[in-house]
Design a protein around this motif. Structure first.
Motif, PDB file in Angstrom:
ATOM      1  N   SER A   1       0.825  -1.201   0.000  1.00 31.46           N
ATOM      2  CA  SER A   1       0.000   0.000   0.000  1.00 31.46           C
ATOM      3  C   SER A   1       0.864   1.258   0.000  1.00 31.46           C
ATOM      4  O   SER A   1       2.001   1.248   0.444  1.00 31.46           O
ATOM      5  CB  SER A   1      -0.914   0.014   1.223  1.00 31.46           C
ATOM      6  OG  SER A   1      -0.136   0.232   2.384  1.00 31.46           O
TER       7      SER A   1
ATOM      8  N   ARG B   1       0.301   5.223   1.147  1.00 31.04           N
ATOM      9  CA  ARG B   1      -0.603   6.188   1.783  1.00 31.04           C
ATOM     10  C   ARG B   1       0.021   7.572   1.741  1.00 31.04           C
ATOM     11  O   ARG B   1       1.174   7.744   2.106  1.00 31.04           O
ATOM     12  CB  ARG B   1      -0.856   5.815   3.238  1.00 31.04           C
ATOM     13  CG  ARG B   1      -1.751   4.619   3.382  1.00 31.04           C
ATOM     14  CD  ARG B   1      -1.822   4.183   4.833  1.00 31.04           C
ATOM     15  NE  ARG B   1      -2.498   2.906   4.895  1.00 31.04           N
ATOM     16  CZ  ARG B   1      -3.826   2.788   4.839  1.00 31.04           C
ATOM     17  NH1 ARG B   1      -4.580   3.862   4.788  1.00 31.04           N
ATOM     18  NH2 ARG B   1      -4.388   1.606   4.859  1.00 31.04           N
TER      19      ARG B   1
ATOM     20  N   ASP C   1      -5.098   6.067   1.258  1.00 36.24           N
ATOM     21  CA  ASP C   1      -4.589   5.029   0.374  1.00 36.24           C
ATOM     22  C   ASP C   1      -4.796   5.480  -1.074  1.00 36.24           C
ATOM     23  O   ASP C   1      -5.901   5.843  -1.456  1.00 36.24           O
ATOM     24  CB  ASP C   1      -5.341   3.712   0.635  1.00 36.24           C
ATOM     25  CG  ASP C   1      -4.616   2.537   0.010  1.00 36.24           C
ATOM     26  OD1 ASP C   1      -3.828   2.759  -0.914  1.00 36.24           O
ATOM     27  OD2 ASP C   1      -4.838   1.401   0.466  1.00 36.24           O
TER      28      ASP C   1
END
Lengths: 255, 343
Positions: free
Chosen positions: A59, A61, A66
């Motif tokens: 991921s 961020r 996100d």
């Protein structure tokens, strides 16, 4: 909350793993470098962070959001701006327009405002103009405002591209090989410019760079990758003497 | 001082408006005959076609070869609207409204034609998110054929025989008052079209179109919502072309699908390339010039389709950038800048 948090980011192109398990966390205000031999996956990492690719795993961020599924212009609107390895200015637009268009995400008026030339439109365009001129003045580009980029020397084109990236008013600026193709005097100027931007706007700057002079004099933290793997990270002094890094750049001494 | 400046800055706009008024007055007092009137009206319609196509082919750098499709949609929709409401016909029988209202219904029908054509523009805009250049060009040709074949198979609107009845609507306007209505509407439409495009491309919003043309990836990274800008640009271009179609249908009084085939699209493209890619004033100048050329060569009949493409060959050889290049009139003659307000 951190400005940028990349966790376990992996990117596969078919069978090729371009980036594997990449992690970084920026709190805001750092000057970080990403180095590695050719084809190590550095630009891929920038393309992932700026939303151009979606990571296969892991991921990204930005300010806690996100970015998976976002289009690049949405990621940019979160405050992540970048330059390109080979300069990608809009060649038929003069410098001022290059700066103006990069403020697209905060125009603050609709297409109907533009057709009807409403007060909102006039006010917003004036504001965009004001910000653009202020930026051009701060970056010492005012006299080139009405020049088209191909008429400028290469060093100045770099400067314009960085100015364009700054007109987004980013919190994180990604510089993809800013010193590539510059002569030694331009490199000195570039170092000054990056330092000035960092000190004036208090933003995070993350750069890919091959010229160690630039990296060593600017960055406080360096990440080294090779074949998509993070092989070392640390302060410039630690990296200079890191055995893994020497091996990646110069090769193994066993044949 | 202030008013003097204001007058000077608006001098260009005033000149255009007074020119239109002059032509309309000349038509009113029968100084110019019906033939010249119709040439002037076609000039206005061609200006609308070429400036709207220039937005896509010139400013956005896409290659749309099916612009006549939107002309067709606009022409049919506005004709059907005005005929159904204003004229006795086979489908709804007696007209809904008294003929005196034709003056109101006609511009509305043209506008409706424009809106529907803009919606048809989505057919091209959506594939353009993924494809570019030659591939999108093929899609535009496909859309052109889809529209023509679709209408040819709709027997309700006459199929390949075409659709008529617009003359009745136009006639009821002339019965209300004997002034050159069509001339007025074409002039209004042309001014509206050029003004809207001018305002669009000079705004920061519209400059995103040029950014997409020159480097789409950089545009997307630099916060331009490229898909939205493409959608808006295609819809604006096809919508304005649809309005041109509505005017065209009522000027001619008869439309059939084959008059909007690929030849018409080519004509539109010739006008854009003649004028210079991305130059609004070039598109206007070349539309005027091209209409003249067509009329001058009329005595040659079918041979003119040898000569006109040949001029295109010469143009591409000796001045591939067109009459104006990508410059505007004010770049070529900076003194003009005093007389028109552009920003």
């Amino acid at each position: 909350m951190s400005l940028l948090k990349v966790e376990h980011m992996t990117q596969n192109f078919g069978g090729l793993q371009a980036v594997s398990d990449f992690n970084i966390e920026l709190q805001g205000g750092e000057l970080v470098a990403l180095i590695g031999p050719n084809g190590a996956g550095k630009t891929t990492i920038f393309n992932l962070v700026s939303g151009f690719y979606t990571p296969t795993e892991g991921s990204i961020r930005v300010n806690g959001k996100d970015t998976r599924g976002m289009r690049p212009h949405q990621v940019t609107a979160l405050g992540v701006s970048r330059t390109f390895q080979n300069i990608r200015l809009w060649k038929d637009m003069h410098v001022l327009d290059n700066i103006r268009v990069a403020q697209h995400y905060r125009m603050g008026y609709s297409i109907w405002d533009a057709f009807a030339r409403t007060r909102n439109y006039m006010g917003r365009e004036k504001e965009i103009d004001r910000i653009s001129w202020k930026l051009l003045e701060a970056m010492n580009l005012k006299e080139y405002a009405y020049e088209v980029p191909p008429n400028l020397p290469y060093g100045l084109q770099r400067r314009v591209e960085i100015a364009r990236a700054m007109s987004i008013q980013p919190q994180l600026l990604l510089l993809d090989e800013p010193a590539a193709g510059l002569n030694s005097r331009d490199v000195e100027e570039l170092i000054e410019l990056v330092r000035w931007i960092h000190d004036t706007f208090h933003i995070s700057i993350w750069m890919i760079e091959h010229q160690m002079k630039v990296v060593m004099s600017l960055c406080s933290w360096i990440k080294v990758i090779d074949f998509g793997q993070t092989i070392a990270e640390g302060t410039p002094e630690e990296i200079q003497n890191h055995p893994q890094v020497i091996k990646a750049y110069l090769g193994d001494d066993t044949i | 001082m202030e008013t003097g400046n204001k007058l000077q800055r608006n001098a260009f706009a005033l000149a255009v408006i007074s020119g239109c008024v002059l032509i309309i007055l000349l038509a009113q007092f029968k100084v110019i005959n019906l033939y010249i009137q119709s040439v002037i009206m076609f000039m206005g319609i061609n200006i609308m076609i070429s400036t709207s196509l220039n937005l896509v082919n010139g400013n956005m750098g896409e290659f749309s070869c099916g612009h006549a499709a939107f002309l067709c949609v606009g022409a049919y929709v506005s004709s059907i609207t005005s005929v159904l409401i204003m004229a006795p016909n086979d489908i709804t029988g007696a007209p809904f409204l008294p003929p005196e209202l034709a003056v109101l219904v006609f511009p509305i029908s043209v506008f409706v034609g424009g809106v529907v054509a803009a919606l048809a523009g989505i057919l091209v805009a959506l594939p353009s998110f993924k494809t570019r250049g030659d591939y999108l060009a093929i899609i535009t040709i496909a859309v052109n054929y889809m529209v023509i074949s679709g209408i040819e198979n709709l027997s309700v609107v006459g199929g390949p025989r075409g659709f008529m009845g617009m003359k009745k609507v136009v006639k009821s306007m002339y019965e209300l008052a004997d002034i050159p209505w069509m001339m007025i509407f074409v002039a209004l439409g042309t001014i509206f079209c050029v003004l809207i495009i001018r305002r669009y491309v000079s705004s920061t919003y519209g400059k995103g179109v040029n950014a997409i043309c020159q480097d789409e990836i950089a545009a997307e990274i630099m916060s331009v919502n490229t898909n939205k800008v493409k959608l808006v640009t295609f819809m604006l271009s096809s919508g304005l072309c649809g309005m041109a179609g509505g005017l065209f249908a009522h000027v001619v009084g008869y439309v059939n699908p084959q008059s909007f085939n690929i030849l018409k699209s080519t004509e539109a493209m010739v006008m854009v390339y003649l004028g210079g890619m991305g130059s609004l004033s070039g598109a206007v100048i070349s539309a005027v010039f091209f209409t003249f050329l067509l009329e001058l060569l009329r005595p040659l009949q079918i041979l003119k389709w040898v000569i006109i493409p040949f001029t295109l060959v010469l143009l591409m050889q000796f001045r591939p950038e067109g009459i104006m290049g990508n410059k505007e009139l004010t770049d070529v003659f900076p003194k003009l800048r005093k007389y028109c307000r552009f920003k």
